[in-house]
Motif scaffolding. Structure first.
Motif, mmCIF file in Angstrom:
data_model
loop_
_atom_site.group_PDB
_atom_site.id
_atom_site.type_symbol
_atom_site.label_atom_id
_atom_site.label_comp_id
_atom_site.label_asym_id
_atom_site.label_seq_id
_atom_site.Cartn_x
_atom_site.Cartn_y
_atom_site.Cartn_z
ATOM 1 N N LYS A 49 47.955 39.762 28.859
ATOM 2 C CA LYS A 49 47.828 41.188 29.086
ATOM 3 C C LYS A 49 47.595 41.499 30.561
ATOM 4 N N GLY A 50 48.346 42.470 31.054
ATOM 5 C CA GLY A 50 48.115 42.928 32.414
ATOM 6 C C GLY A 50 48.554 41.948 33.475
ATOM 7 N N GLU A 51 49.403 40.958 33.135
ATOM 8 C CA GLU A 51 49.797 39.942 34.121
ATOM 9 C C GLU A 51 50.548 40.566 35.290
ATOM 10 N N GLU A 52 51.199 41.715 35.030
ATOM 11 C CA GLU A 52 51.957 42.361 36.091
ATOM 12 C C GLU A 52 51.066 42.876 37.205
ATOM 13 N N MET A 53 49.736 42.924 36.965
ATOM 14 C CA MET A 53 48.810 43.437 37.970
ATOM 15 C C MET A 53 48.096 42.309 38.704
ATOM 16 N N ALA A 54 48.535 41.080 38.517
ATOM 17 C CA ALA A 54 47.839 39.943 39.123
ATOM 18 C C ALA A 54 47.876 40.031 40.636
ATOM 19 N N SER A 55 46.822 39.524 41.271
ATOM 20 C CA SER A 55 46.706 39.562 42.723
ATOM 21 C C SER A 55 47.538 38.474 43.374
ATOM 22 N N ASP A 56 47.891 38.712 44.636
ATOM 23 C CA ASP A 56 48.548 37.671 45.417
ATOM 24 C C ASP A 56 47.681 36.436 45.534
ATOM 25 N N LEU A 57 46.366 36.619 45.346
ATOM 26 C CA LEU A 57 45.453 35.481 45.454
ATOM 27 C C LEU A 57 45.786 34.404 44.442
ATOM 28 N N SER A 58 46.407 34.770 43.333
ATOM 29 C CA SER A 58 46.633 33.829 42.246
ATOM 30 C C SER A 58 48.086 33.387 42.113
ATOM 31 N N THR A 109 37.327 42.747 37.182
ATOM 32 C CA THR A 109 36.303 41.739 37.462
ATOM 33 C C THR A 109 36.517 40.497 36.601
ATOM 34 N N LEU A 110 36.892 40.708 35.356
ATOM 35 C CA LEU A 110 37.174 39.585 34.463
ATOM 36 C C LEU A 110 38.414 38.817 34.910
ATOM 37 N N GLN A 111 39.373 39.507 35.515
ATOM 38 C CA GLN A 111 40.538 38.805 36.060
ATOM 39 C C GLN A 111 40.106 37.870 37.196
ATOM 40 N N VAL A 123 30.144 36.377 48.952
ATOM 41 C CA VAL A 123 30.808 36.011 47.700
ATOM 42 C C VAL A 123 31.109 37.277 46.901
ATOM 43 N N LEU A 124 30.122 38.153 46.789
ATOM 44 C CA LEU A 124 30.335 39.413 46.076
ATOM 45 C C LEU A 124 31.340 40.283 46.825
ATOM 46 N N VAL A 125 31.264 40.295 48.148
ATOM 47 C CA VAL A 125 32.216 41.075 48.950
ATOM 48 C C VAL A 125 33.647 40.622 48.664
ATOM 49 N N SER A 126 33.844 39.307 48.554
ATOM 50 C CA SER A 126 35.186 38.779 48.265
ATOM 51 C C SER A 126 35.696 39.285 46.919
ATOM 52 N N MET A 127 34.809 39.277 45.918
ATOM 53 C CA MET A 127 35.210 39.759 44.601
ATOM 54 C C MET A 127 35.474 41.267 44.620
ATOM 55 N N CYS A 128 34.603 42.013 45.283
ATOM 56 C CA CYS A 128 34.772 43.471 45.352
ATOM 57 C C CYS A 128 36.054 43.831 46.115
ATOM 58 N N TRP A 129 36.378 43.051 47.131
ATOM 59 C CA TRP A 129 37.618 43.295 47.876
ATOM 60 C C TRP A 129 38.819 43.112 46.959
ATOM 61 N N TYR A 130 38.793 42.054 46.171
ATOM 62 C CA TYR A 130 39.877 41.797 45.208
ATOM 63 C C TYR A 130 40.022 42.977 44.252
ATOM 64 N N VAL A 131 38.903 43.403 43.644
ATOM 65 C CA VAL A 131 38.941 44.510 42.689
ATOM 66 C C VAL A 131 39.446 45.780 43.372
ATOM 67 N N ASP A 132 38.962 46.021 44.583
ATOM 68 C CA ASP A 132 39.353 47.214 45.324
ATOM 69 C C ASP A 132 40.857 47.226 45.580
ATOM 70 N N GLN A 133 41.419 46.071 45.934
ATOM 71 C CA GLN A 133 42.851 45.986 46.177
ATOM 72 C C GLN A 133 43.653 46.295 44.912
#
Length: 381
Positions: free
Chosen positions: A7-16, A142-144, A344-354
């Motif tokens: 589910k939602g794979e089309e929204m995956a980040s470039d990070l992955s 966040t779960l992603q 560490v939290l900033v990195s996660m929040c940046w991902y979510v924000d993007q």
């Protein structure tokens, strides 16, 4: 498992995408923490003292430093070098104990870090009636990120071409500090897929009550509509009942008093230990807070104040991550500082924000959004 496309794979980040290196690939090859030379350390000390000392005071300090360098300092430095031969990080244990675990003042108010979510800057300005829908999408992203760590698809961070230590990223989820009478301990339940099963439940706090539900159903992360169903159940349940006991407020106590109160809870009923373990091992805490900080991108003061000093019955102060959902549709966080540093939290929040930027803060899955009866909420008694 959640690591498989779904589910939602089309929204995956470039990070992955097509990452050649696993998240923790370099851990075993990282160099040990170096021991600075005694001379360099003492020189830096004198540089720091110089602006605050008179001429006579500084001369006296120089003499004391020289005596230390030629005497006991030399002996202590030798012992430090010997310690560094048997420990990859000679400082870590001392730092944990002195800065966090042996500290007796209330850590939630004096040690924890927290602040606002940046999302109102571009897609989520304060808006009544939006908090649960927004929270479900925020939780999903966040779960992603958790899934990227779980499957080791989060790219290792580097300074130029030099890989950095990623160990603290293991502490972002499923982590909690447990109080002790003399010294606290950190309990980390996170495991990668290769290491074994990892807890996948979330804990929700609302009106002094605590609920839990599993973030997975049939091995897949719940979609935002499914998460929204769970949050609405909690909200509706709490609105129909009186305020709960607010046990979470104990985590804001002085550490020894909190440790003794925790022991008392377990002595009252051994089942309480199971409940505490459930909270401790949860992925993170979701706090449904009635507060309306009304922050703006130009002034985060209200939200930051609420994040750090808000309702103690809605924050488990020892958890590595409390996601704060405010009733005006804005968000914050409160995090125990012991397990990891704020970046560490900033990195996660940046991902979510993007991810929110890419979708304008909306759920845009092309898949059928069927709300299924799976992962039902449990009230923690």
């Amino acid at each position: 498992m959640p690591g498989t496309p779904g589910k939602g794979e089309e929204m995956a980040s470039d990070l992955s995408q097509s990452l050649p290196k696993r998240t923790f690939k370099y851990q075993s090859s990282l160099p040990p923490l170096p021991v600075p030379s005694l001379e360099n350390s003492l020189s830096k000390y004198l540089e720091a003292v110089r602006p605050f000392a008179s001429e006579d005071e500084f001369k006296a300090t120089v003499q004391i430093v020289r005596k230390f360098q030629d005497g006991v300092g030399k002996v202590l430095h030798y012992k430090l070098l010997q310690r560094a031969k048997t420990k990859k990080n000679w400082l870590e244990e001392w730092w944990f104990d002195t800065a966090y675990l042996e500290v007796r003042i209330p850590s939630q108010l004096n040690v924890n870090f927290g602040g606002p979510g940046p999302y109102l800057e571009h897609c989520w300005p304060p808006a009544e009636g939006t908090c649960l829908e927004r929270a479900s999408l925020l939780i999903w992203h966040t779960l992603q990120y958790w899934n990227l760590l779980l499957t080791e698809r989060l790219a290792p961070q580097k300074a130029g071409k030099t890989p950095l230590d990623m160990d603290q990223f293991r502490m972002l989820f499923c982590t909690c500090k447990v109080p002790g009478v003399m010294k606290d301990t950190i309990h980390n339940y996170f495991k990668t897929e290769r290491e074994g099963p990892c807890p996948s439940h979330l804990a929700v706090m609302c009106h002094g009550r605590i609920f839990t539900f599993d973030a997975l159903c049939d091995g897949e992360i719940l979609t935002p509509p499914e998460l929204l169903r769970q949050l609405r159940f909690v909200k509706d349940r709490c609105e129909g009942e009186p305020e709960g006991d607010g046990v979470a407020a104990l985590t804001s106590e002085e550490r020894t008093r909190w440790a003794k109160a925790r022991e008392h809870l377990i002595n009252i009923d051994p089942h309480n230990k199971t409940i505490l373990e459930t909270i401790q091992s949860s992925l993170f805490i979701i706090s449904l807070d009635e507060t309306k900080p009304y922050s703006t991108p130009e002034n985060y003061t209200n939200m930051t104040l609420e994040a750090l000093t808000g309702n103690p019955t809605l924050r488990w102060g020892d958890k590595s991550y409390n996601l704060l959902v405010f009733s005006d549709g804005t968000f914050g966080s409160n995090c125990d500082h012991a397990p990891y540093d704020a970046m560490v939290l900033v990195s996660m929040c940046w991902y979510v924000d993007q991810q929110l930027r890419l979708t304008d803060g909306k759920w845009k899955s092309t898949l059928m959004q069927t709300v299924i009866d799976c992962g039902n909420v449990h009230f923690v008694r």
